[in-house]
Design a protein around this motif. Structure first.
Motif, PDB file in Angstrom:
ATOM      1  N   THR A  78       0.875  -1.174   0.000  1.00 21.08           N
ATOM      2  CA  THR A  78       0.000   0.000   0.000  1.00 21.08           C
ATOM      3  C   THR A  78       0.916   1.229   0.000  1.00 21.08           C
ATOM      4  OG1 THR A  78      -0.075   0.178   2.414  1.00 21.08           O
ATOM      5  CG2 THR A  78      -1.703  -1.272   1.367  1.00 21.08           C
ATOM      6  N   ASP A 111     -11.257 -10.674  -3.676  1.00 20.41           N
ATOM      7  CA  ASP A 111     -11.003  -9.921  -4.900  1.00 20.41           C
ATOM      8  C   ASP A 111      -9.983 -10.628  -5.797  1.00 20.41           C
ATOM      9  OD1 ASP A 111     -12.541  -7.283  -4.493  1.00 20.41           O
ATOM     10  OD2 ASP A 111     -11.431  -7.513  -2.606  1.00 20.41           O
ATOM     11  N   ILE A 112      -8.911 -11.116  -5.191  1.00 18.96           N
ATOM     12  CA  ILE A 112      -7.817 -11.715  -5.973  1.00 18.96           C
ATOM     13  C   ILE A 112      -7.394 -13.035  -5.329  1.00 18.96           C
ATOM     14  CG2 ILE A 112      -5.449 -11.409  -6.795  1.00 18.96           C
ATOM     15  CD1 ILE A 112      -6.091  -8.308  -6.522  1.00 18.96           C
ATOM     16  N   LYS A 130      -9.394  -4.232  -0.148  1.00 19.65           N
ATOM     17  CA  LYS A 130      -9.282  -5.418  -1.003  1.00 19.65           C
ATOM     18  C   LYS A 130      -8.959  -6.652  -0.158  1.00 19.65           C
ATOM     19  CE  LYS A 130      -9.747  -3.332  -5.025  1.00 19.65           C
ATOM     20  NZ  LYS A 130     -10.847  -3.632  -5.955  1.00 19.65           N
ATOM     21  N   ARG A 131      -9.403  -7.809  -0.652  1.00 16.84           N
ATOM     22  CA  ARG A 131      -9.138  -9.079   0.024  1.00 16.84           C
ATOM     23  C   ARG A 131      -8.435 -10.029  -0.952  1.00 16.84           C
ATOM     24  NH1 ARG A 131     -12.358 -10.620   4.451  1.00 16.84           N
ATOM     25  NH2 ARG A 131     -12.897 -12.629   3.518  1.00 16.84           N
ATOM     26  N   ILE A 132      -7.216 -10.404  -0.589  1.00 17.20           N
ATOM     27  CA  ILE A 132      -6.414 -11.330  -1.403  1.00 17.20           C
ATOM     28  C   ILE A 132      -6.314 -12.653  -0.650  1.00 17.20           C
ATOM     29  CG2 ILE A 132      -4.156 -11.752  -2.468  1.00 17.20           C
ATOM     30  CD1 ILE A 132      -3.704  -8.728  -2.354  1.00 17.20           C
ATOM     31  N   ASP A 153      -6.486  -1.732   1.913  1.00 17.92           N
ATOM     32  CA  ASP A 153      -7.125  -0.781   0.997  1.00 17.92           C
ATOM     33  C   ASP A 153      -8.492  -1.261   0.512  1.00 17.92           C
ATOM     34  OD1 ASP A 153      -5.036   0.936   1.252  1.00 17.92           O
ATOM     35  OD2 ASP A 153      -4.141   0.547  -0.704  1.00 17.92           O
ATOM     36  N   GLU A 198      -5.623  -8.477   3.735  1.00 18.34           N
ATOM     37  CA  GLU A 198      -6.612  -7.420   3.559  1.00 18.34           C
ATOM     38  C   GLU A 198      -5.934  -6.054   3.653  1.00 18.34           C
ATOM     39  OE1 GLU A 198     -10.571  -8.749   5.653  1.00 18.34           O
ATOM     40  OE2 GLU A 198      -8.870  -9.467   6.854  1.00 18.34           O
ATOM     41  N   LYS A 228     -13.540 -11.985  -7.365  1.00 21.16           N
ATOM     42  CA  LYS A 228     -14.273 -11.005  -8.148  1.00 21.16           C
ATOM     43  C   LYS A 228     -13.446 -10.414  -9.287  1.00 21.16           C
ATOM     44  CE  LYS A 228     -15.289  -8.660  -4.420  1.00 21.16           C
ATOM     45  NZ  LYS A 228     -15.808  -7.603  -3.513  1.00 21.16           N
ATOM     46  N   GLU A 229     -12.119 -10.298  -9.068  1.00 19.77           N
ATOM     47  CA  GLU A 229     -11.319  -9.549 -10.037  1.00 19.77           C
ATOM     48  C   GLU A 229     -10.289 -10.370 -10.799  1.00 19.77           C
ATOM     49  OE1 GLU A 229      -9.604  -6.083  -8.301  1.00 19.77           O
ATOM     50  OE2 GLU A 229     -11.463  -5.461  -7.314  1.00 19.77           O
TER      51      GLU A 229
END
Length: 443
Positions: free
Chosen positions: A21, A224-225, A194-196, A192, A190, A414-415
């Protein structure tokens, strides 16, 4: 939030993934290249590479998080700056300290021998050998010191809420994983908003693998990823369960009086398979490796009770001067060992009828089949070739194609989907995935 794969997109092992980040960054693994995978480098080149990574894009808060204790994921830990925190599971830390302490003791023993000879003869080459060994021992001590400074987490007990920790504004939650080394983890990162989900190295066909998909269904939600390994993408075979490994071992152990099993000292599940097979065939279980003795003690202390005895290990330890050898030769045995103890195994078996001795080769067959692997590490082929009777009984420590596909479909990020820890030229697109999911794969 940014993701950078420094290494691992086109090779198995040597993994380094950076997630950052504006104020913080974490590295998932800092791995040494495996022999035959990726460019082979010197220690000086490795050190320079790690220094380059940390001097580029520095952040106020930094840490390295290790998914497990295999060298291709943790092997460059000693080059990480002292100011950067390093995290690993509690069991993984114990395994690494035991390993490097044993290496140090071996170097100290060698130093004492060379030093004694040097004091007697006084040759220049022997003095230089002493100096080199003294430097190596200092390096060993520094590695152990660094390992002792590692931060750790404990494996979450069943049905308990997983515990998280933070590095600046990045939140990390480890989840226990089944792999061919004890105390392996996948990670939820986790930051920003977002969840990786980073899978680490994983499989579903071990004794501990039954929790893989249920864990993903419960915790890998709204991701998300997804970052997943793809070691087995180039292989179509479906991996057998460790229970089947044990059954196959028991069936061949019955036919031979003396059985040697070549296996890893850090693979708790394979050692359990061997133990159960020896018990079924009523053969005494022996080991000759000091490292395996220590890892078995670690496994027993942490996992014996929870596993209802499956991961309780109480083998007999045997050495060159051990009185147990006579009983072994008389009654028969199952001896579990690694390739570094070939000389002892040959001495033990030298007066036995070769037709009564069996080697169960329980490691990756590429170590003796692949010419490049044999060239860089010939010990596996040498060990195997020393036996008249040999049978391969093994299953991978990594997920087969079917399991990788199930993981991707379960998480369904999702991404994006990123495949690492895979052979050059292999892609996740080779799996039979729907177009909606396939379009998320980062090429």
């Amino acid at each position: 939030m940014n993701i950078k794969i420094h290494r691992g997109l086109e090779q198995i092992g040597g993994c380094i993934t950076e997630i950052s980040t504006e104020t913080s960054r974490v590295f998932i693994d800092m791995g040494q290249n495996l022999p035959g995978n990726g460019e082979q480098t010197t220690s000086e080149q490795d050190k320079a590479m790690v220094e380059g990574i940390f001097t580029s894009n520095p952040k106020e808060h930094e840490a390295v998080i290790y998914t497990h204790a295999h060298e291709d994921h943790v092997g460059l830990f000693n080059y990480v700056p002292n100011s950067v925190l390093q995290f690993i599971g509690e069991g993984g830390k114990e395994i690494l300290i035991a390993k490097y302490d044993l290496i140090k003791k071996g170097h100290e023993l060698e130093y004492n021998v060379v030093s004694a000879v040097s004091a007697h003869n006084g040759s220049e080459s022997q003095k230089q050998s002493c100096e080199r060994l003294a430097k190596t021992i200092d390096e060993d001590k520094e590695k152990i010191h660094r390992l002792n400074s590692f931060c750790t987490w404990q494996r979450t007990k069943p049905y308990a809420q997983p515990q998280s920790f933070e590095v600046g504004d990045i939140r990390i939650t480890p989840f226990f994983n089944c792999h061919s080394v004890y105390d392996s983890y996948m990670l939820l990162i986790e930051a920003d908003g977002k969840r990786i989900w980073h899978m680490g190295d994983y499989r579903a066909h071990g004794y501990m693998g039954k929790g893989l998909i249920p864990t993903l269904r419960r915790y890998a939600t709204d991701i998300d990823i997804l970052i997943t390994e793809g070691t087995m993408l180039s292989r179509d075979d479906e991996c057998i369960h460790e229970r089947e490994v044990s059954r196959k071992m028991a069936s061949v152990m019955d036919a031979f009086k003396y059985v040697v099993v070549l296996a890893s000292a850090t693979d708790i599940e394979r050692l359990a398979s061997i133990k159960e097979a020896a018990k079924k065939t009523r053969k005494g279980l022996y080991i000759c490796s000091g490292y395996m003795k220590q890892t078995m003690q670690i496994f027993t202390r942490h996992e014996a009770e929870a596993s209802k005895g499956l991961f309780a290990f109480h083998p007999k330890y045997v050495g060159y001067e051990n009185s147990k050898i006579h009983a072994m030769q008389k009654k028969g045995f199952v001896l579990v060992t690694g390739v570094t103890h070939q000389a002892f195994v040959e001495e033990l078996c030298k007066d036995m009828d070769p037709s009564e001795v069996l080697l169960i080769y329980s490691s990756w067959d590429g170590y003796y089949k692949d010419p490049e692997q044999v060239k860089v590490n010939p010990r596996y082929k040498m060990f195997r070739d020393a036996f008249h009777n040999v049978v391969d009984i093994h299953t991978s420590g990594h997920a087969d194609r079917k399991t990788i596909k199930q993981v991707i479909e379960t998480v369904n990020p999702k991404e994006a989907i990123i495949g690492i820890h895979k052979d050059k030229g292999q892609t996740l697109e080779s799996l039979e995935l729907g177009d909606e999911i396939k379009n998320k794969i980062i090429r």
